[in-house]
Every structure is written in C-alpha cells, then in structure tokens.
Design a protein around this motif. Structure first.
Motif, PDB file in Angstrom:
ATOM      1  N   THR A 113     -31.332  14.964 -34.698  1.00  0.00           N
ATOM      2  CA  THR A 113     -31.404  13.681 -35.414  1.00  0.00           C
ATOM      3  C   THR A 113     -32.723  13.001 -34.999  1.00  0.00           C
ATOM      4  O   THR A 113     -33.351  13.418 -34.025  1.00  0.00           O
ATOM      5  N   THR A 114     -33.094  11.977 -35.712  1.00  0.00           N
ATOM      6  CA  THR A 114     -34.300  11.219 -35.315  1.00  0.00           C
ATOM      7  C   THR A 114     -33.996  10.448 -34.034  1.00  0.00           C
ATOM      8  O   THR A 114     -32.900   9.890 -33.891  1.00  0.00           O
ATOM      9  N   ASP A 115     -34.950  10.412 -33.111  1.00  0.00           N
ATOM     10  CA  ASP A 115     -34.779   9.579 -31.917  1.00  0.00           C
ATOM     11  C   ASP A 115     -35.162   8.139 -32.304  1.00  0.00           C
ATOM     12  O   ASP A 115     -36.334   7.812 -32.476  1.00  0.00           O
ATOM     13  N   ILE A 116     -34.127   7.306 -32.469  1.00  0.00           N
ATOM     14  CA  ILE A 116     -34.349   5.933 -32.984  1.00  0.00           C
ATOM     15  C   ILE A 116     -35.229   5.137 -32.021  1.00  0.00           C
ATOM     16  O   ILE A 116     -36.156   4.434 -32.432  1.00  0.00           O
ATOM     17  N   LEU A 117     -34.930   5.247 -30.724  1.00  0.00           N
ATOM     18  CA  LEU A 117     -35.675   4.476 -29.715  1.00  0.00           C
ATOM     19  C   LEU A 117     -37.172   4.826 -29.755  1.00  0.00           C
ATOM     20  O   LEU A 117     -38.023   3.929 -29.792  1.00  0.00           O
ATOM     21  N   SER A 118     -37.477   6.124 -29.770  1.00  0.00           N
ATOM     22  CA  SER A 118     -38.898   6.531 -29.808  1.00  0.00           C
ATOM     23  C   SER A 118     -39.570   6.021 -31.075  1.00  0.00           C
ATOM     24  O   SER A 118     -40.711   5.577 -31.061  1.00  0.00           O
ATOM     25  N   GLN A 119     -38.827   6.083 -32.187  1.00  0.00           N
ATOM     26  CA  GLN A 119     -39.389   5.619 -33.463  1.00  0.00           C
ATOM     27  C   GLN A 119     -39.667   4.111 -33.416  1.00  0.00           C
ATOM     28  O   GLN A 119     -40.697   3.649 -33.901  1.00  0.00           O
ATOM     29  N   LEU A 120     -38.741   3.363 -32.806  1.00  0.00           N
ATOM     30  CA  LEU A 120     -38.933   1.906 -32.695  1.00  0.00           C
ATOM     31  C   LEU A 120     -40.185   1.590 -31.882  1.00  0.00           C
ATOM     32  O   LEU A 120     -40.935   0.677 -32.208  1.00  0.00           O
ATOM     33  N   VAL A 121     -40.392   2.364 -30.810  1.00  0.00           N
ATOM     34  CA  VAL A 121     -41.582   2.143 -29.973  1.00  0.00           C
ATOM     35  C   VAL A 121     -42.846   2.414 -30.800  1.00  0.00           C
ATOM     36  O   VAL A 121     -43.809   1.646 -30.744  1.00  0.00           O
ATOM     37  N   LYS A 122     -42.816   3.481 -31.607  1.00  0.00           N
ATOM     38  CA  LYS A 122     -43.990   3.795 -32.457  1.00  0.00           C
ATOM     39  C   LYS A 122     -44.271   2.660 -33.450  1.00  0.00           C
ATOM     40  O   LYS A 122     -45.409   2.330 -33.723  1.00  0.00           O
ATOM     41  N   ASP A 123     -43.202   2.089 -34.025  1.00  0.00           N
ATOM     42  CA  ASP A 123     -43.368   1.052 -35.065  1.00  0.00           C
ATOM     43  C   ASP A 123     -43.361  -0.366 -34.496  1.00  0.00           C
ATOM     44  O   ASP A 123     -43.264  -1.327 -35.249  1.00  0.00           O
ATOM     45  N   LEU A 125     -22.523  -8.624 -37.555  1.00  0.00           N
ATOM     46  CA  LEU A 125     -22.117  -7.250 -37.210  1.00  0.00           C
ATOM     47  C   LEU A 125     -22.449  -6.319 -38.365  1.00  0.00           C
ATOM     48  O   LEU A 125     -22.063  -6.573 -39.505  1.00  0.00           O
ATOM     49  N   CYS A 126     -23.179  -5.235 -38.089  1.00  0.00           N
ATOM     50  CA  CYS A 126     -23.493  -4.226 -39.114  1.00  0.00           C
ATOM     51  C   CYS A 126     -22.841  -2.912 -38.687  1.00  0.00           C
ATOM     52  O   CYS A 126     -23.372  -2.208 -37.817  1.00  0.00           O
ATOM     53  N   PRO A 127     -21.690  -2.566 -39.273  1.00  0.00           N
ATOM     54  CA  PRO A 127     -21.040  -1.321 -38.870  1.00  0.00           C
ATOM     55  C   PRO A 127     -21.717  -0.110 -39.520  1.00  0.00           C
ATOM     56  O   PRO A 127     -22.049  -0.152 -40.697  1.00  0.00           O
ATOM     57  N   VAL A 128     -21.928   0.955 -38.743  1.00  0.00           N
ATOM     58  CA  VAL A 128     -22.499   2.209 -39.266  1.00  0.00           C
ATOM     59  C   VAL A 128     -21.674   3.365 -38.698  1.00  0.00           C
ATOM     60  O   VAL A 128     -20.871   3.164 -37.790  1.00  0.00           O
ATOM     61  N   GLU A 129     -21.899   4.559 -39.258  1.00  0.00           N
ATOM     62  CA  GLU A 129     -21.167   5.705 -38.717  1.00  0.00           C
ATOM     63  C   GLU A 129     -22.096   6.749 -38.099  1.00  0.00           C
ATOM     64  O   GLU A 129     -21.964   7.119 -36.954  1.00  0.00           O
ATOM     65  N   THR A 130     -23.050   7.230 -38.904  1.00  0.00           N
ATOM     66  CA  THR A 130     -23.862   8.362 -38.436  1.00  0.00           C
ATOM     67  C   THR A 130     -25.164   7.886 -37.783  1.00  0.00           C
ATOM     68  O   THR A 130     -25.573   6.727 -37.960  1.00  0.00           O
ATOM     69  N   ALA A 131     -25.820   8.832 -37.078  1.00  0.00           N
ATOM     70  CA  ALA A 131     -27.123   8.518 -36.464  1.00  0.00           C
ATOM     71  C   ALA A 131     -28.126   8.140 -37.548  1.00  0.00           C
ATOM     72  O   ALA A 131     -28.931   7.213 -37.363  1.00  0.00           O
TER      73      ALA A 131
END
Ligand code: CTP
Length: 423
Positions: A325-335, A269-275
């Motif tokens: 904020t950065t769109d994490i999903l779109s970034q993952l698709v790019k990388d 489990l990796c807890p985070v708070e912000t985007a």
C-alpha cells in the motif's frame, strides 16, 4: 496473532471508568447544581464519575430537585455537605454562597430545567443555586434536560442563546425518548458527551486556533466481500490523542479505521476502511492543518485483487498475492506545507529504539512515538501505553507506563513547544 499469555481487553473493560488510573480533574473543585427534573438521577451517577476523575464535587440542590432525589443521596455519593437553602448560615463569618463561589474551579448545572435557564439568563437570584450562579465568576456549563416541546419553545431557545452571550457554556441535550414518553430533543446527554466539555472547561486552551488531523485504528484490506486482512489496533491511542487536542482547544478531524469505540464528541469524524481510503481522505484534508498525527496502524500490504464474490474452498490450497500500500506518512512528509508538523507512531515487537530511529530517518517525521506492541500491559487494545518519544535529531525521551490519555498529553506537550508562536 495474539499469543495466549497476552491479556485481551474486552469492549466493556475498555469503556469502563473503573480502569481509570488518570485523574485529569485532580485538585479541582466542581459545584454541581441539580435542578428539579427526572434527569436528577443521572446527576447522581455523573457526580460519582466526576469524582472518579479526581475532582471534589459539591452538590447544590434546588428545592424542586429534592422532590426527585434526597440530599442524602448526593451527600453519600460525593462525601460532601449538600447545599439546598440560601438562609442556612452556620456562623456569621461564613456566607456560604460567597465562600463556595470563591473556592470552585467549575460550575455545572445538571440537569438544567427551563426554569433555571430562564432565571440565569435574566440574572434572577431567588434561591441558593441561582444566587450562587451570580456570585461565581468562573466557567459555568448548563446541561438542559426537559420535555422536547418545552425545549423547542421560543422562550427556552431565546434564554439559551442569552446564556451563551453571557459567556455560559450550553451543552445540547440528546434526541430520543424522554421520561414523559415523548420523542425529540431534550434528553440529558450521555456521559462521554458530558465528560468532554467538563475536561475542556478545566484545561488551558493551549491549542486554540490550531487545526489538527489525527488518524486512528486499523485498516481492512478485503480479499472478497466477506474477508479481510487487518490488525489488532483498537483505536484507543489515536482517539485519546484526538480528545486531548479538543480539550486544549484545537479544531480536530479524526480519520478512523473500523473500531468499536463511540464517536468522540467535539471533533469531525471521517470513518474509512482501507489503507487506500485512509490515504485519499488524509491527503484531501491535510492542506489546511498545522499538525498531523498518524496513529493509525495502516496495513502495509493489500490483496492484489478483491474478488467480487465470496471465495469458495474449491482447492486444497489458496495463495493470495499481496501488493504494497502507499506509505501515507512518507507521502505526507513529501507533500508537507510550510511549517506543518508531522508525527508518526512506530509499532515494534523487537529492537524498539533502533527501529524507531531508523524509521524516523526513513520517513522524515518530526516526532515518532514508539511502542512495543508485544507487551501485555501496553500497545494494542490496552488501556495504558509505555512509549518513547523520538525526535528527528535522534533524541529519545522514555515515558513510564501511563494511561493513554496521559500519553496523549505528553505528546501534545512536546508538539506545543514546536509550534510557531504566531499560529
Ligand atoms: N504508516 C503509514 N502508511 C502505511 C504504513 C504505516 O502512514 N502504509 C504510518 C503509521 O501510521 C505510523 C508509521 O507509519 O505512523 C509507522 O508504522 P509502523 O506500522 O510502525 O511501521 P511501517 O512503516 O508499517 O513499517 P514495518 O511494518 O516494516 O515496521
């Protein structure tokens, strides 16, 4: 904002097994071996919970266990005959320990004392339970529970290691105060820690060798040290997706925003708070994973600046600048690394199908799980969900209203068909 007619579910309702409409152990028979420790009372509670998951539970008590609880207790809780004595053969055609061993899918020894651990580790069979263990060829899980000094004793530890080499599962007890007043490792595990290995032992290991990354829950975007912008996501859907993957044998990392759910066993489990934190964490972890599922309700906007101190109400109006904020999903698709499967979720309050098709094309995910979050019976902080599974070619599979864990199963069924056979 939640409208008034939306039924909000409280934390205790979320965690209550009463709301279960999903029976992952349906059709399974579980032998419950109870040995002579004070945690036998927990076996009584857990026998009911295992039954609530759909299984038939057959209790087998050692004679020492019957000093702690009466067989009548287990008979009433399970609705089954309780086996206690090796020599109580009713009719010559049925040898109980052989018949029982053939009929069961899973054998639990709960609580497991140092004595039964020692006997099973050495193949001794001097009562009904230990004899049944030798006669049973399916999966067996031991749940040790005893005084911490007895647990730490090299004899107990050696016997437990031997159980593992014999192919038995051993679920570590928890640390805390035990019934005798001593503190340390030895307390029978709590229900969520007991439940998951039971479900794993009865599930086909179709995701063995697969590394999975799941994001879950909301993010918080801070205005000042005490205030933030967030959303209603409870994390229930993402946690369910992650749990199902663990049950199917995957190695799972869960990146979770702030939720009020207990840490799920069997995964990292990796807890985070912000985007921003969620994006950084996921990007660091994403390289070695085969499947990424973005269940999290990531904030699209965050305050342009975070005040160091609490903002005071000095003015009649307060305007806050928000930035994307950065769109994490779109970034993952790019990388994306070769062969990686990337799955998104899609939370809408109108035009669900049209928006989902637009979103999957825009973001480039392989699958998108679309749900209407304005419905009172599904979506955010509900126990159930009604979703459409949208694929990149525009195909839409509608699913009925299901328990979120069952939705998780359907999602994994689809992903499994997309995985290369060689992984
Ligand atoms: N998502 C993301 N990073 C963001 C916002 C969303 O990775 N900053 C992901 C979510 O985890 C989800 C998918 O994108 O898998 C769709 O999220 P959703 O909230 O439905 O849509 P948005 O992309 O935020 O678009 P909108 O709010 O305009 O509907």
């Amino acid at each position: 904002m939640a409208s008034d007619n939306v039924k909000r579910i409280t934390g205790s309702e979320i965690l209550s097994e009463k709301a279960l409409s999903y029976k992952p152990l349906k059709g399974k028979t579980v032998l419950l071996g109870i040995t002579g420790g004070i945690a036998a009372y927990k076996a009584a509670v857990y026998s009911r919970k295992i039954r609530a998951l759909g299984a038939r539970v057959i209790p087998v008590m050692t004679c020492h266990a019957t000093e702690f609880l009466s067989p009548i207790t287990f008979a009433a809780l399970t609705g089954e005959k309780v086996y206690t004595d090796l020599f109580c053969i009713e009719g010559a055609e049925n040898i109980p320990h052989i018949e029982l061993a053939k009929s069961a899918d899973l054998f639990l020894v709960l609580p497991a004392t140092a004595n039964i651990i020692g006997k099973a580790a050495n193949g001794l069979a001097d009562d009904f339970l230990s004899t049944l263990l030798l006669a049973f060829s399916g999966p067996v899980l031991f749940f040790p529970s005893m005084n911490p000094v007895m647990y730490a004793h090299p004899a107990t530890q050696t016997n437990m290691e031997r159980l593992k080499t014999l192919g038995y599962g051993v679920i570590e007890p928890e640390t805390g105060e035990t019934a005798c007043g001593d503190s340390g490792r030895g307390r029978l595990a709590d229900w969520p820690v007991v439940k998951e290995p039971i479900l794993k032992a009865t599930t086909l290991q179709t995701l063995k060798g697969i590394n999975v990354l799941v994001s879950a829950g909301p993010t918080r975007e801070y205005l000042d040290p005490v205030r933030y912008i967030s959303n209603r996501s409870s994390g229930l859907m993402g946690y369910a997706v992650a749990r199902v993957a663990v049950r199917r044998g995957a190695r799972v990392t869960l990146v979770s925003g702030p939720v009020s759910l207990p840490p799920p066993p069997g995964m990292k489990l990796c807890p985070v708070e912000t985007a921003g934190e969620m994006g950084d964490t996921i990007s660091k972890l994403s390289q070695n994973v085969h499947v990424i599922i973005m269940t999290a309700a990531v904030a699209d906007y965050a305050p342009a600046a975070r005040a160091d101190r609490k903002i005071k109400k000095d003015t009649s109006e307060l305007r806050v600048d928000l930035v994307r904020t950065t769109d994490i999903l779109s970034q993952l698709v790019k990388d994306r690394r070769d062969g990686q499967i990337i799955v998104g979720f899609c939370a809408e309050t109108q035009d669900l199908k049209a928006q989902a098709i637009k979103k999957i094309r825009l973001k480039g995910a392989d699958l998108l799980i679309a749900n209407d979050v304005s419905r009172p019976d599904s979506g955010f902080d509900a126990l159930n969900n009604r979703v459409f599974i949208v694929s990149s070619d525009g195909d839409i599979e509608p699913l009925p209203l299901l328990h979120k864990e069952e939705v998780g199963e359907k999602i994994w069924d689809r992903i499994q068909n997309m995985l290369p056979q060689t992984v």
